[in-house]
Design a protein around this motif. Structure first.
Motif, PDB file in Angstrom:
ATOM      1  N   LEU A  95      -6.467   7.375  -2.175  1.00 17.53           N
ATOM      2  CA  LEU A  95      -5.221   7.147  -2.480  1.00 17.53           C
ATOM      3  C   LEU A  95      -4.887   8.733  -2.221  1.00 17.53           C
ATOM      4  N   GLN A 134      -2.111   4.203  -0.262  1.00 15.69           N
ATOM      5  CA  GLN A 134      -3.125   3.235  -1.260  1.00 15.69           C
ATOM      6  C   GLN A 134      -3.842   2.983   0.288  1.00 15.69           C
ATOM      7  N   ARG A 173       0.830  -1.352   0.181  1.00 17.44           N
ATOM      8  CA  ARG A 173       0.076   0.055   0.584  1.00 17.44           C
ATOM      9  C   ARG A 173       0.091   1.256   0.236  1.00 17.44           C
TER      10      ARG A 173
END
Length: 399
Positions: free
Chosen positions: A328, A322, A288
């Protein structure tokens, strides 16, 4: 809207402040079509309020059509126009790319422009580019030729230079040990550029060697000998460079530097010593999050006294997180040691699909007071020069 050769006939940044605009693209069978229109207010922002074009808008129209024959092979046409009152710039022509067997590619473009403005009057001229490339497993070569007329203009595109006739040739060979050293090989290129009066402007002879190792590690070295003409003076330069990449799943590093002779582009140019370089480190601790840290530096020395003419360093950090597949967060911070500026930017993105997106952002800019105005800001501390909150909503209609 991209053509088969490097010349860029469409640069959307040429549309600065549109009142309205639109783009339509699609494909029917083997035929791809595209149209862009925009009404740009920026053209009428003139300091001379007596100019007849004050507060007028510029109309931009770009049309593109391409027919695909077979894999990697097509024939296309492009038309661009920018109109401002009685002034105009219009460009039109054809381009194509064809795969000739498993290793050869042929690309070409031929366009012509017609321009009228208050400074140059009515002018126009052609531009032609053609490129032949062979890329095999071991042996490769390419040869290209381009010519841009002194009166050719493209106001919708990005054209760094006109009045050129240039030829480039390259040849390369690769070996494949496929051991710790996977592949390596040298390449040589020769570049020569004249203006249409027949005067040599630029020339370069370059040798390069590249090495690709296991575990996504590569190294490239270059050596070149150049001629560059500036302010009617021919400067002969020798340069060298080294770049490398280490690409991993969690950490990736790439960077390079070049050094040698450089020109100080000023009213009194001279040949000095220049060093350029950059280092980029990318860290991905999990799926992420990604952090990128970039350093760019440029230094120029006067060889007669070893005096430093300038020394610029730019440091940039970009962090992306993310939260989910659609949500985001991105943060960018940048520091420039020459202008003594600091930029801070935060952007939130909520993306449903490639065309339906919501953006919300915040931007802060600072600069050392003495670099803004020594009289108004005599202090050396950073002063805010800009603060902005911005948003954008984009929606994709599917028909």
């Amino acid at each position: 809207f991209q053509t088969s050769t490097p010349m860029a006939l469409l640069n959307t940044r040429s549309i600065v402040d549109p009142r309205f605009g639109g783009k339509v693209t699609g494909k029917v069978g083997n035929t791809t079509l595209g149209v862009i229109v925009a009404d740009d207010e920026a053209a009428g922002y003139l300091e001379n309020r007596k100019d007849s074009r004050v507060d007028m808008t510029a109309q931009t129209i770009v049309g593109r059509v391409r027919y695909d024959f077979y894999s990697e092979s097509y024939l296309g046409a492009i038309m661009t126009a920018r109109e401002l009152g009685e002034d105009f710039n219009r460009v039109g022509g054809v381009d194509g790319r064809f795969r000739l067997g498993p290793t050869h590619r042929l690309s070409f473009m031929a366009v012509s422009s017609s321009t009228r403005n208050s400074i140059e009057g009515s002018i126009g001229g052609p531009a032609v580019e053609i490129d032949l490339t062979r890329q095999g497993r071991n042996f490769g070569y390419s040869a290209s030729y381009g010519s841009i007329d002194p009166e050719f203009r493209s106001e919708t595109g990005f054209l760094p230079r006109v009045d050129v006739r240039q030829a480039i040739g390259t040849v390369s060979y690769r070996w494949w040990p496929e051991a710790t050293l996977m592949t390596w090989g040298p390449s040589f290129s020769y570049f020569r550029l004249y203006d249409h009066a027949g005067k040599l402007q630029d020339e370069q002879i370059q040798g390069q060697a590249s090495f690709q190792f296991r575990n996504n590690i590569s190294l490239t070295g270059t050596l070149n000998r150049d001629l560059e003409r500036f302010r009617e003076v021919d400067f002969r330069k020798t340069g060298y460079g080294l770049s490398g990449v280490i690409s991993g799943r969690t950490v990736s590093i790439y960077g390079g530097f070049s050094g040698g002779d450089g020109i100080l582009f000023s009213d009194n140019p001279f040949l000095g010593r220049m060093i350029l370089g950059n280092i980029n480190v990318s860290v991905r601790p999990n799926s992420r999050m990604r952090v990128e840290m970039t350093s760019i530096f440029s230094r120029f020395l006067n060889p007669t006294s070893d005096a430093e003419v300038f020394d610029v360093k730019i440091f940039r950090a970009r962090t992306t997180f993310q939260f989910s597949r659609r949500f985001l967060l991105r943060h960018i911070m940048e520091h420039n040691t020459y202008d003594v500026t600091l930029g801070n930017n935060v952007l939130l993105t909520y993306r449903i699909n490639s065309g339906t997106v919501v953006f919300l952002g915040y931007d802060d800019r600072f600069q050392r007071g003495t670099r803004i105005d020594r009289m108004l800001f005599p202090m050396r501390s950073l002063q805010r020069t800009n603060r902005a909150v911005f948003t954008k909503v984009s929606y994709l209609f599917r028909l």
